[in-house]
Design a protein around this motif. Structure first.
Motif, short mmCIF file in Angstrom:
data_model
loop_
_atom_site.label_atom_id
_atom_site.label_comp_id
_atom_site.label_asym_id
_atom_site.label_seq_id
_atom_site.Cartn_x
_atom_site.Cartn_y
_atom_site.Cartn_z
N LYS A 1 0.84 -1.20 0.00
CA LYS A 1 0.00 0.00 0.00
C LYS A 1 0.88 1.25 0.00
N ASP A 2 0.25 2.41 -0.17
CA ASP A 2 0.97 3.66 -0.05
C ASP A 2 1.42 3.87 1.40
N ASP A 3 2.51 4.60 1.57
CA ASP A 3 3.00 4.88 2.92
C ASP A 3 1.96 5.65 3.74
N ASP A 4 1.95 5.39 5.04
CA ASP A 4 1.18 6.21 5.97
C ASP A 4 2.04 7.40 6.39
N LYS A 5 1.46 8.60 6.36
CA LYS A 5 2.18 9.81 6.75
C LYS A 5 1.32 10.61 7.72
N TYR A 20 5.77 15.92 -0.21
CA TYR A 20 5.50 14.74 0.61
C TYR A 20 5.79 13.46 -0.17
N ASP A 21 5.48 13.46 -1.47
CA ASP A 21 5.75 12.28 -2.28
C ASP A 21 7.25 12.02 -2.41
N ASP A 22 8.06 13.09 -2.42
CA ASP A 22 9.51 12.92 -2.52
C ASP A 22 10.07 12.15 -1.34
N LEU A 23 9.38 12.20 -0.20
CA LEU A 23 9.88 11.53 1.00
C LEU A 23 9.61 10.03 0.97
N SER A 24 8.71 9.60 0.12
CA SER A 24 8.30 8.19 0.07
C SER A 24 9.15 7.40 -0.91
N THR A 25 9.25 6.09 -0.65
CA THR A 25 9.85 5.18 -1.61
C THR A 25 8.75 4.72 -2.55
N ARG A 26 8.91 5.01 -3.82
CA ARG A 26 7.88 4.70 -4.80
C ARG A 26 8.00 3.24 -5.25
N ASP A 27 6.86 2.57 -5.36
CA ASP A 27 6.83 1.19 -5.81
C ASP A 27 7.49 1.10 -7.19
N SER A 59 -2.86 13.19 3.35
CA SER A 59 -3.60 12.42 2.36
C SER A 59 -2.81 12.30 1.06
N THR A 60 -3.23 11.36 0.25
CA THR A 60 -2.60 11.18 -1.06
C THR A 60 -2.71 12.44 -1.90
N ALA A 61 -3.81 13.17 -1.74
CA ALA A 61 -4.02 14.41 -2.50
C ALA A 61 -3.00 15.49 -2.13
N ASP A 62 -2.36 15.37 -0.96
CA ASP A 62 -1.36 16.35 -0.53
C ASP A 62 0.04 15.99 -1.01
N GLY A 63 0.17 14.91 -1.78
CA GLY A 63 1.49 14.39 -2.14
C GLY A 63 2.40 15.37 -2.83
N SER A 64 1.85 16.25 -3.66
CA SER A 64 2.68 17.20 -4.41
C SER A 64 2.97 18.49 -3.65
N LYS A 65 2.39 18.63 -2.44
CA LYS A 65 2.61 19.84 -1.66
C LYS A 65 3.99 19.83 -1.00
N LYS A 89 3.89 4.94 -15.21
CA LYS A 89 2.98 4.26 -16.13
C LYS A 89 1.62 4.95 -16.13
N ASN A 90 1.30 5.64 -15.04
CA ASN A 90 0.05 6.38 -14.91
C ASN A 90 0.40 7.83 -14.57
N PRO A 91 0.54 8.71 -15.56
CA PRO A 91 1.01 10.08 -15.32
C PRO A 91 0.20 10.86 -14.30
N SER A 92 -1.05 10.44 -14.05
CA SER A 92 -1.88 11.19 -13.11
C SER A 92 -1.49 10.94 -11.65
N ASP A 93 -0.64 9.92 -11.39
CA ASP A 93 -0.31 9.61 -10.00
C ASP A 93 1.00 10.23 -9.54
N THR A 94 1.54 11.16 -10.33
CA THR A 94 2.79 11.81 -9.96
C THR A 94 2.80 13.24 -10.46
N GLN A 95 3.58 14.07 -9.77
CA GLN A 95 3.72 15.47 -10.18
C GLN A 95 4.80 15.65 -11.25
N TYR A 96 5.55 14.57 -11.53
CA TYR A 96 6.69 14.68 -12.43
C TYR A 96 6.44 13.99 -13.76
#
Length: 268
Positions: free
Chosen positions: A100-104, A133-140, A118-124, A171-178
């Motif tokens: 699953k996605d990391d808990d933060k 916040y997403d930069d802090l996580s290890t991406r699958d 939340s996942t919606a805050d990932g690009s903040k 593979k799914n551009p909508s799930d990342t800010q990059y």
């Protein structure tokens, strides 16, 4: 990887084979990076320096605690000072969850409450830094297509590394800010020593440098290659974030309560 249909010439066959090898090699390199052994526990004292485009700075003191058990990690960041820092008393917890996605969670002292990120805050931006916040996580690893680009030497902060250069695109551009992430991975340590992050329009957005990389011996007797100074810059805004480890202790056990929401709220 799907390829467009072409005539079965020798050149086309070789080109397809090379592309397939490049993709598999890119994936394998990233997997090696993820498989590097982490210390079972870590305690670090970090100086975080945020610098505006005009040169003004905000210096923060951070205590960071890490745990890695059976390949599943948790990290706590405790902003302890200085007294003038706007984020003093803020605490952050990241917990990996298998499959699953990391808990933060973040504790905000002005609100005296802990909230889930939340996942919606990932690009903040994370507490005003250049990292999201997403930069802090290890991406699958399987969320991205990893392409081996080339081998080359890369000089960072006066030190030259022999690197693999790998591009990772979602593979799914909508799930990342990059739009793309390119990493220069040191072949000796498997540490990404330089990185470039591109926005969805293909423009360079951020760079990341490991300005000092040391082998640090833990209490277990094992040594771990550790970025002692890291530097991230948003090239579009001119803002930068520097992290410098001043003290570090590895493989010394920490109590489970450190990696809890109660610790976020009490600091103990």
């Amino acid at each position: 990887m799907k390829a467009s249909k072409r005539f079965a010439t020798v050149g086309a066959v070789l080109a397809l084979a090379a592309a397939a090898f490049a993709d598999q090699k890119g994936h394998d390199i990233i997997q090696q990076v993820l498989d590097v052994e982490d210390p079972s526990f870590s305690q670090t004292a970090v100086i975080m320096t945020l610098t505006e485009k005009n040169g003004s700075t905000d210096v923060r003191q951070v205590k960071q605690y890490g745990r890695s058990v059976n390949g599943v990690s948790a990290v706590v960041m405790d902003f302890v000072g200085p007294g003038t820092s706007k984020v003093k008393g803020t605490r952050f917890l990241l917990q990996e969850v298998e499959g699953k996605d990391d808990d933060k969670f973040i504790y905000l002292p002005e609100l005296r409450s802990t909230r889930r990120v939340s996942t919606a805050d990932g690009s903040k931006a994370f507490v005003g830094t250049d990292a999201s916040y997403d930069d802090l996580s290890t991406r699958d690893i399987d969320k991205d297509e990893h392409e081996f680009l080339r081998e080359e030497e890369k000089t960072v902060a006066g030190r030259t590394y022999k690197c693999w250069v790998v591009s990772s695109k979602s593979k799914n551009p909508s799930d990342t800010q990059y739009g793309d992430k390119i990493q220069w991975i040191d072949q000796d340590t498997l540490i990404p020593v330089y990185g470039e992050l591109y926005d969805k329009k293909g423009n360079l957005l951020k760079t990341l440098e490991v300005q000092k990389l040391d082998a640090v011996k833990g209490a277990s007797g094992k040594s771990y290659n550790t970025p002692m100074i890291s530097f991230m810059k948003n090239v579009q805004t001119g803002h930068s974030t520097k992290l410098e480890i001043k003290q570090i202790v590895l493989d010394k056990k920490l109590p489970a309560r450190v990696f809890s929401r109660n610790f976020l709220e009490t600091g103990k």
